[in-house]
Design a protein around this motif. Structure first.
Motif: not given
Length: 704
Positions: A265-267, A184-186, A232-234, A238-239
């Motif tokens: 996902a990063a957010m 869910c965090i993505a 997720c942050i990485v 590098n999206a």
């Protein structure tokens, strides 16, 4: 930043949980209070009972309902729910089913309704509301595990000895829920990411105290959490280059979808990490898997350069939260962190600039050694930020000066002190400007004054408890921090920490640290200009500044007080003075009460023995002011003044008590409470004299 090959190559999404069952969807509908039917209240109460019964029935019942809440949160569309479960949803709540899923029937019935897209949009919004609600209920059920059904408790709600405690979540359900929350965090929906990140952070925090019930959610037992957050942050950093593990196509549409997923996902990961760091920073630093944790700081530093202002903000908030626990990875990248703060100092978004100031203030407060080599450039930036057009940025920057004045000798080097003194010609006038009420606050105050004049009665927000605080007679006032806080509270009677209050407190603290020889030369020209200003609000701020430097500069201001004292009395008593100007004049007069006492027996004969009577008369003369804020300020100032003059009040007791008793009859609840405190101060500091002659006959009957 250097990341491991595995971290860079793919975004490993957890397997999505199964779709929810229809009975839970119907339960959520009943809990949502969505219907205007007269029976809605009964339906809602029955739904609450059904939820509580299911949660407390057994560990399996508890786990099943929690996992289904998580399945709802993780289900992006009702189209993924099997038809058999949709039927249960329909049978349980037709109205909510139609709101969420009615648009799905258009295609099934070959209905070419022109409103299909609008119905679908509305349906998905309603579905999103159910998902958020499921996330909230999941979080509440996990962090406050229910008692097993029929658990005996005593009159205080405590479980009787020998009986099982809170419900425990079976391991298989815990595993599914943890995977579901990571999914869910993505999510592409910010509301779902927010609900999931909150649930994760609160569960990890609750696991600190509920080691038995929530042991699976402890940081040390959730091996996938930090590595997944890092991935997720990485991926967001590098999206354009990161593929998604579940994707098998490379079409432009697929690449765009993968990029959007990586950014979402990063957010979600940044939001989760920020909440974890707010709640349990030390535990996260100690218990997270070392390899992944050490790569978090470089990944966050990379995110500071994101084109997304929200990602920049969340990444910076996370880095700022690392300052107090100070992991080795931040120490190793401290220069990069400082460079990141510098790069964002002029960010277009005020919230990012505020966080830059917050990071610098936190470093100064806890790890000043990292700022010492850069104190010149940092101080100049913070001085500019103190004048920022955004009030929140200016307030955060102003905290720098207040924090600097509280540093111990080890943290504050001579070079740092000299640097600040060099900035005083620009800084001190800026602090003075910060004490002027902003236009919106002036408008609010003027409305309050007009309301006082029209109505006079207390509002609910005006009434708060006030207690008389006894202080030993003769005690050094400077040594009593509580009394100093009381004086500061009299500047404004609301509890909001503002730029005005922070500027005044900073000037007060800096004058105490650096002394009058460094403060007065750069401050006096601006102070004199403000005291003579035609705008009463500018004049009011200058009088506040005069009161703020009373402790640090009183001796050096003594030559000026014979002119300043009559000026303050005039501002207090003049009919045209604004109510706030009367308030701050009374407060400042009380701050210089000790100088007034000194004039009674000045060794060189230059004193004026009548000053005590003049101040007492001026304060008492304003005691029956129609404005409640003035009443409170006058009573507080009179109390502080009486503490300083003590028995010297004897010649003025009769007229003072006469007005005090008039005020007792006129005041509303809030003002009367402060008046009682003043009467307590009179009794404590004037002493037995208040029982002499006819005085008791003046105040005892009204008090009774």
């Amino acid at each position: 930043p250097q990341y491991s090959a595995k971290t860079m190559a793919t975004l490993q999404l957890p397997p999505p949980p199964p779709p929810p069952n229809g009975a839970v969807l119907a339960l959520l509908a009943a809990l949502s209070n969505h219907s205007s039917s007269p029976n809605n209240h009964n339906t809602h109460q029955l739904a609450l009972k059904a939820r509580d019964d299911a949660l407390s029935s057994s560990p399996e019942g508890y786990g099943d309902l929690c996992s289904n809440f998580c399945r709802v949160l993780a289900c992006p569309s009702p189209e993924l729910v099997p038809e058999s479960e949709l039927k249960k949803f329909h049978d349980g709540d037709v109205d909510m089913f139609n709101k969420c899923c009615g648009w799905m029937m258009d295609a099934a019935n070959n209905n070419n309704n022109n409103n299909h897209e609008a119905r679908k949009k509305l349906g998905m919004l309603t579905w999103s509301t159910l998902r958020q609600m499921a996330g909230l209920l999941l979080k509440n059920a996990l962090v406050s595990p229910p008692l097993p059904k029929n658990t005996p408790i005593d009159a205080l709600g405590r479980i009787l000895p020998g009986h099982p405690s809170r419900m425990e979540l079976p391991p298989q359900y815990a595993t599914e829920i943890k995977h579901g929350l990571l999914t869910c965090i993505a999510s592409s929906e910010s509301s779902v990411r927010s609900a999931a990140s909150t649930a994760i952070a609160r569960c990890c925090t609750a696991a600190v105290h509920l080691e038995k019930s929530l042991k699976s959610f402890a940081i040390k037992n959730w091996d996938e959490l930090v590595p997944y957050i890092l991935q997720c942050i990485v991926a967001g950093n590098n999206a354009s280059a990161v593929s998604v593990a579940t994707s098998t196509t490379t079409t432009p549409e697929a690449n765009e979808a993968a990029t959007l997923l990586a950014e979402s996902a990063a957010m979600g990961a940044l939001l989760t990490l920020r909440k974890l760091l707010e709640d349990i920073p030390n535990r996260l630093v100690k218990e997270a898997p070392g390899a992944s944790f050490h790569e978090l700081v470089p990944a966050l530093l990379h995110s500071l350069g994101s084109s997304s202002e929200h990602r920049r903000k969340e990444a910076l908030a996370c880095l700022n939260s690392f300052i107090i626990p100070m992991p080795g990875s931040l120490v190793a990248h401290m220069n990069d962190y400082l460079a990141g703060l510098s790069a964002l100092a002029a960010d277009s978004w005020a919230e990012v600039r505020r966080l830059v100031c917050q990071g610098i203030v936190t470093l100064l407060s806890h790890r000043a050694e990292y700022l010492q080599p850069h104190i010149g450039s940092v101080s100049e930036f913070m001085m500019r930020a103190t004048a920022d057009s955004d009030g929140d940025v200016a307030l955060e920057a102003c905290e720098f000066w207040l924090t600097f004045a509280s540093l111990d000798e080890e943290a504050c080097s001579g070079e740092m002190m000299e640097t600040l003194v060099g900035l005083f010609p620009q800084l001190l006038p800026q602090l003075l400007k910060g004490m002027v009420y902003p236009p919106e606050k002036i408008e609010e105050l003027m409305e309050d004054y007009a309301l006082d004049e029209r109505e006079g009665a207390d509002r609910s927000q005006d009434v708060a408890p006030v207690f008389h605080k006894s202080k030993n007679k003769g005690q050094n006032e400077d040594s009593d921090s509580e009394s100093e806080d009381d004086d500061d509270d009299d500047m404004d009677d609301d509890n909001e920490w503002t730029l005005r209050k922070c500027s005044a407190a900073s000037l007060d603290a800096l004058s105490g640290l650096f002394g009058a020889q460094n403060i007065l030369p750069p401050l006096l020209p601006a102070l004199q200009e403000g005291l003579g200003h035609t705008d009463q609000w500018v004049r009011e701020a200058s009088i506040l500044a005069l009161g703020a430097i009373a402790d640090g500069c009183r001796e050096e201001l003594t030559p000026h007080l014979p002119q300043l004292h009559p000026f303050l009395l005039t501002q207090l008593t003049a009919p045209e003075s604004l109510p706030q100007l009367r308030c701050i004049s009374a407060w400042t007069l009380a701050r210089y009460a000790s100088w007034t006492v000194d004039q009674m027996d000045n060794p060189d004969g230059s004193g004026d023995p009548s000053l005590v009577g003049q101040v007492a008369s001026a304060l008492v003369g304003r005691m029956l002011d129609p404005h409640k804020k003035v009443q409170i300020a006058i009573c507080s100032a009179l109390g502080v003044f009486v503490e300083a003059v003590g028995e010297l009040m004897e010649p003025f007791l009769e007229p003072v008590y006469g007005v005090l008793m008039q005020a007792l009859q006129q005041y509303g609840t809030r003002s009367r409470l402060v008046l009682f405190d003043t009467l307590g101060v009179m009794a404590e500091y004037v002493g037995p004299m208040i029982g002499d002659g006819a005085l008791p006959g003046m105040y005892v009957p009204p008090l009774l």
